[in-house]
Write a protein that holds these residues in place. Structure first.
Motif, mmCIF file in Angstrom:
data_model
loop_
_atom_site.group_PDB
_atom_site.id
_atom_site.type_symbol
_atom_site.label_atom_id
_atom_site.label_comp_id
_atom_site.label_asym_id
_atom_site.label_seq_id
_atom_site.Cartn_x
_atom_site.Cartn_y
_atom_site.Cartn_z
ATOM 1 N N ILE A 1 0.854 -1.195 0.000
ATOM 2 C CA ILE A 1 0.000 0.000 0.000
ATOM 3 C C ILE A 1 0.886 1.240 0.000
ATOM 4 C CG2 ILE A 1 -1.750 1.282 1.303
ATOM 5 C CD1 ILE A 1 -2.822 -1.442 2.223
ATOM 6 N N VAL B 1 -7.004 2.762 -1.582
ATOM 7 C CA VAL B 1 -5.549 2.706 -1.383
ATOM 8 C C VAL B 1 -4.904 2.761 -2.765
ATOM 9 C CG1 VAL B 1 -5.709 1.299 0.704
ATOM 10 C CG2 VAL B 1 -5.335 0.175 -1.493
ATOM 11 N N VAL C 1 -1.797 1.454 -5.091
ATOM 12 C CA VAL C 1 -0.764 0.420 -5.209
ATOM 13 C C VAL C 1 -0.098 0.590 -6.575
ATOM 14 C CG1 VAL C 1 -1.962 -1.273 -3.756
ATOM 15 C CG2 VAL C 1 -2.418 -1.232 -6.212
ATOM 16 N N ASP D 1 -2.679 5.623 1.568
ATOM 17 C CA ASP D 1 -4.096 5.523 1.943
ATOM 18 C C ASP D 1 -4.777 6.813 1.502
ATOM 19 O OD1 ASP D 1 -4.146 3.020 3.438
ATOM 20 O OD2 ASP D 1 -2.804 4.060 4.828
#
Ligand SMILES: Cc1cc2nc3c(=O)[nH]c(=O)nc-3n(C[C@H](O)[C@H](O)[C@H](O)COP(=O)(O)OP(=O)(O)OC[C@H]3O[C@@H](n4cnc5c(N)ncnc54)[C@H](O)[C@@H]3O)c2cc1C
Length: 331
Positions: free
Chosen positions: A13, A39, A41, A16
């Motif tokens: 991650i 999130v 990525v 956030d």
């Protein structure tokens, strides 16, 4: 993430996200929620992690080879990979936008049924923007679509996306977007097509199911498709298992897959398409309202956070538009 039956490791991650900063025609509004709405990525690492998880539970992974054709008969199915082939009983085609497997199920996408994205990766030190836990969205820069600046770890993902039928020259639009936001314009750009969800497409044939982008499961308003790819893959696996048990691998035996996709998210994808068309048809009004009123944007953020649906959002918004519009005119 709630569809996965395992947690994502923290190191995957990169950020956030709690809200969005929205720009339109010189107006800017930022809304943060008390809960995480997304999130961020990096796809290479995220996809590699998912592939490892599949292998852990018994999937055999063959990489670096492309399926060129399929062959199906009463006894089974075969995928052709160069001169080799792999035989099975059911094929789940999850080979993305340029799906080879989809050719055996449905016609090609028409130009108004898919979008084009142009994306770049820009290092942190080249971006003088104060964005951490929100995504930065710019409307009015890519025809009916939008431009984005997403804060990852060590870099920003920057791009534009819009309908293929409207976005004349995607790279030129991207350069204009970069220049207008003060970002470097001499960056490496990559273009990608992306299907618009909500369009009726066949997704089932004898011994064949389509999942993810191959099936066209992408939110037409935001361009998000990862959650639908994961969920449709799960549903395809479950329906295939039942069909194998009953020995009914024809269209009729596999049709419960279409029904379950429709029930779980098909209707919402159609609403996302209607929302996208409505909002862009009356973009001056909708986008100005969204970029000027905290409640309109705040309520919308509950949709990608999966706390609400497009249907509920539109049912809330449409009757209030005259009132919001009047407020906007007089403010
Ligand atoms: C620039 C961009 C940004 C995006 N951002 C987001 C986002 O923030 N959030 C979100 O939810 N969605 C996002 N999306 C959409 C998301 O990427 C897709 O909806 C999602 O990846 C679909 O997953 P998939 O597994 O169906 O297809 P893909 O991820 O496209 O995977 C298909 C796989 O099949 C392989 N393949 C293709 N053809 C063959 C073949 N003939 N033989 C063998 N293998 C083959 C490919 O190599 C690939 O590995 C974005 C898309 C783009 C283009």
């Amino acid at each position: 993430m709630s569809y996965l039956d395992f947690d994502l490791p923290g190191e995957l991650i990169e950020q956030d996200i709690y809200g969005a900063r929205l720009h339109f025609d010189g107006t800017c509004i930022e809304i943060k929620k008390p809960y995480r709405i997304a999130v961020l990525v990096s796809r290479t690492r995220f996809d590699h992690f998912l592939l490892g998880k599949a292998e852990e539970v018994g999937a055999r992974i063959v990489q670096g080879r492309r399926v060129s054709a399929l062959d199906r008969d009463r006894d089974g199915a075969r995928v052709m990979v160069g001169k080799d082939s792999y035989r099975g009983r059911i094929i789940i085609g999850s080979d993305g936008f340029h799906s080879v497997t989809a050719r055996y199920v449905r016609r090609k996408h028409r130009k108004n049924e898919y979008g084009i994205c142009v994306a770049s990766r820009i290092p942190d030190d080249a971006v003088a923007m104060d964005i951490h836990d929100v995504v930065d969205i710019h409307f009015g820069v890519a025809g009916e679509g939008y431009g984005w600046v997403f804060p990852h770890k060590g870099h920003f993902s920057v791009g534009i996306g819009g309908s293929a039928s409207q976005l004349g020259s995607p790279k030129a639009a991207m350069r204009r977007f970069l220049a207008s936001t003060g970002l470097p314009t001499d960056v490496k750009m990559q273009g990608f097509p992306i299907p618009a969800g909500g369009v009726r497409r066949d997704i089932v044939a004898d011994r064949l199911l389509l999942a993810g982008d191959a099936a066209g499961f992408v939110d037409a308003f935001t361009g998000e498709g990862i959650a639908y790819a994961i969920r449709s893959g799960q549903l395809a696996g479950e329906v295939a298992a039942t069909a194998l048990e009953s020995g009914s691998c024809c269209v009729r035996g596999l049709d419960p897959y279409r029904v379950r996709c429709e029930r779980e998210f098909g209707r919402d994808l159609r609403y996302s398409l209607h929302s996208a068309r409505l909002m862009h048809r009356f973009s001056g009004l909708f986008l100005r309202l969204m970029a000027s009123d905290a409640e309109i944007l705040g309520r919308y953020l509950e949709v990608p956070a999966r706390r609400s649906s497009y249907q509920k959002y539109l049912a809330w918004l449409l009757p209030r538009i005259p009132c919001y519009a009047a407020r906007l005119i007089f403010s």
